[in-house]
Write a protein that holds these residues in place. Structure first.
Motif, mmCIF file in Angstrom:
data_model
loop_
_atom_site.group_PDB
_atom_site.id
_atom_site.type_symbol
_atom_site.label_atom_id
_atom_site.label_comp_id
_atom_site.label_asym_id
_atom_site.label_seq_id
_atom_site.Cartn_x
_atom_site.Cartn_y
_atom_site.Cartn_z
ATOM 1 N N PHE A 40 0.865 -1.169 0.000
ATOM 2 C CA PHE A 40 0.000 0.000 0.000
ATOM 3 C C PHE A 40 0.907 1.226 0.000
ATOM 4 N N ARG A 41 0.520 2.281 -0.748
ATOM 5 C CA ARG A 41 1.296 3.513 -0.816
ATOM 6 C C ARG A 41 0.389 4.702 -0.597
ATOM 7 N N PRO A 42 0.543 5.442 0.496
ATOM 8 C CA PRO A 42 1.498 5.239 1.565
ATOM 9 C C PRO A 42 1.062 4.090 2.484
ATOM 10 N N VAL A 43 1.992 3.608 3.262
ATOM 11 C CA VAL A 43 1.720 2.518 4.191
ATOM 12 C C VAL A 43 0.874 3.026 5.348
ATOM 13 N N ARG A 44 1.083 4.266 5.736
ATOM 14 C CA ARG A 44 0.396 4.868 6.886
ATOM 15 C C ARG A 44 -0.149 6.221 6.457
ATOM 16 N N ILE A 45 -1.402 6.462 6.797
ATOM 17 C CA ILE A 45 -2.032 7.740 6.456
ATOM 18 C C ILE A 45 -2.773 8.246 7.687
ATOM 19 N N ALA A 46 -2.691 9.540 7.940
ATOM 20 C CA ALA A 46 -3.365 10.159 9.074
ATOM 21 C C ALA A 46 -4.474 11.073 8.558
ATOM 22 N N VAL A 47 -5.656 10.945 9.157
ATOM 23 C CA VAL A 47 -6.819 11.734 8.747
ATOM 24 C C VAL A 47 -7.586 12.194 9.983
ATOM 25 N N GLU A 48 -8.442 13.184 9.785
ATOM 26 C CA GLU A 48 -9.328 13.654 10.846
ATOM 27 C C GLU A 48 -10.596 12.805 10.869
ATOM 28 N N PRO A 49 -11.293 12.762 12.016
ATOM 29 C CA PRO A 49 -12.566 12.044 12.062
ATOM 30 C C PRO A 49 -13.531 12.591 11.005
ATOM 31 N N GLY A 50 -14.287 11.694 10.387
ATOM 32 C CA GLY A 50 -15.231 12.083 9.349
ATOM 33 C C GLY A 50 -14.653 12.058 7.950
ATOM 34 N N THR A 51 -13.371 11.727 7.819
ATOM 35 C CA THR A 51 -12.707 11.689 6.518
ATOM 36 C C THR A 51 -13.007 10.372 5.810
ATOM 37 N N THR A 52 -13.308 10.469 4.515
ATOM 38 C CA THR A 52 -13.467 9.284 3.680
ATOM 39 C C THR A 52 -12.151 9.031 2.967
ATOM 40 N N VAL A 53 -11.593 7.844 3.172
ATOM 41 C CA VAL A 53 -10.341 7.445 2.534
ATOM 42 C C VAL A 53 -10.684 6.604 1.315
ATOM 43 N N ARG A 54 -9.984 6.886 0.223
ATOM 44 C CA ARG A 54 -10.185 6.123 -1.023
ATOM 45 C C ARG A 54 -8.916 5.354 -1.361
ATOM 46 N N TRP A 55 -9.056 4.040 -1.469
ATOM 47 C CA TRP A 55 -7.987 3.166 -1.944
ATOM 48 C C TRP A 55 -8.230 2.918 -3.419
ATOM 49 N N LEU A 56 -7.176 2.901 -4.217
ATOM 50 C CA LEU A 56 -7.280 2.620 -5.646
ATOM 51 C C LEU A 56 -6.246 1.575 -6.009
ATOM 52 N N ASN A 57 -6.684 0.520 -6.690
ATOM 53 C CA ASN A 57 -5.733 -0.487 -7.148
ATOM 54 C C ASN A 57 -5.019 0.073 -8.369
ATOM 55 N N THR A 58 -3.768 0.474 -8.159
ATOM 56 C CA THR A 58 -2.953 1.072 -9.218
ATOM 57 C C THR A 58 -2.004 0.049 -9.833
ATOM 58 N N SER A 59 -2.218 -1.229 -9.535
ATOM 59 C CA SER A 59 -1.354 -2.274 -10.086
ATOM 60 C C SER A 59 -2.179 -3.262 -10.895
#
Length: 147
Positions: A40-59
């Motif tokens: 995963f890139r980045p391996v670690r991500i920091a966000v505030e509460p209420g944030t929607t994180v999107r993962w995308l398969n780039t491989s």
């Protein structure tokens, strides 16, 4: 026009023409976490509460996003690509039907409400070390992020 002059003029245009082509991944850059062959890139991500994180398969590899159920904060919503409610259901469905598989260009999103650390992994590449962490904090600027 000499060779150096030509390269100075053509260089930026050539690079712009290759944007999105390098690395063999998707040209889509509107995501928070990408997936290489086994990371995963980045391996670690920091966000505030209420944030929607999107993962995308780039491989070109098939991947999953699967939370370690027993390690997410108490009271937090479980998350896994494929919409599974438990880690065991995600693992069982991957093993029997490749349920939750994200193919190249597929994405998965989850909104994080509860403060804490959310470790997650890719089912087929867990043994290869394909793990990541979302840190939900009031001050993401001070949280450590990693490649």
């Amino acid at each position: 026009m000499d060779r150096r002059e030509f390269l100075r003029a053509a260089g930026p245009a050539a690079v712009a023409g290759l944007a999105g082509c390098l690395g063999g991944g998707s040209a889509d850059t509107d995501y928070d976490v990408g997936m290489s062959a086994k990371a995963f890139r980045p391996v670690r991500i920091a966000v505030e509460p209420g944030t929607t994180v999107r993962w995308l398969n780039t491989s070109k590899q098939g991947h999953s996003v699967t939370a370690y159920e027993n390690d997410i904060p108490d009271g937090a919503d479980y998350f896994a690509s494929g919409g599974f409610d438990t880690e065991q259901a995600a693992r069982d469905n991957w093993g029997s039907s490749s349920g939750g598989t994200m193919y190249e260009g597929d994405d998965f999103t989850h909104t994080f409400e509860t403060l804490g650390e959310y470790p997650y992994f890719c089912i087929p590449h867990e043994r290869a070390g394909m793990v990541g962490t979302v840190v939900v904090t009031e001050d993401p600027e001070t949280a450590t992020s990693g490649e």
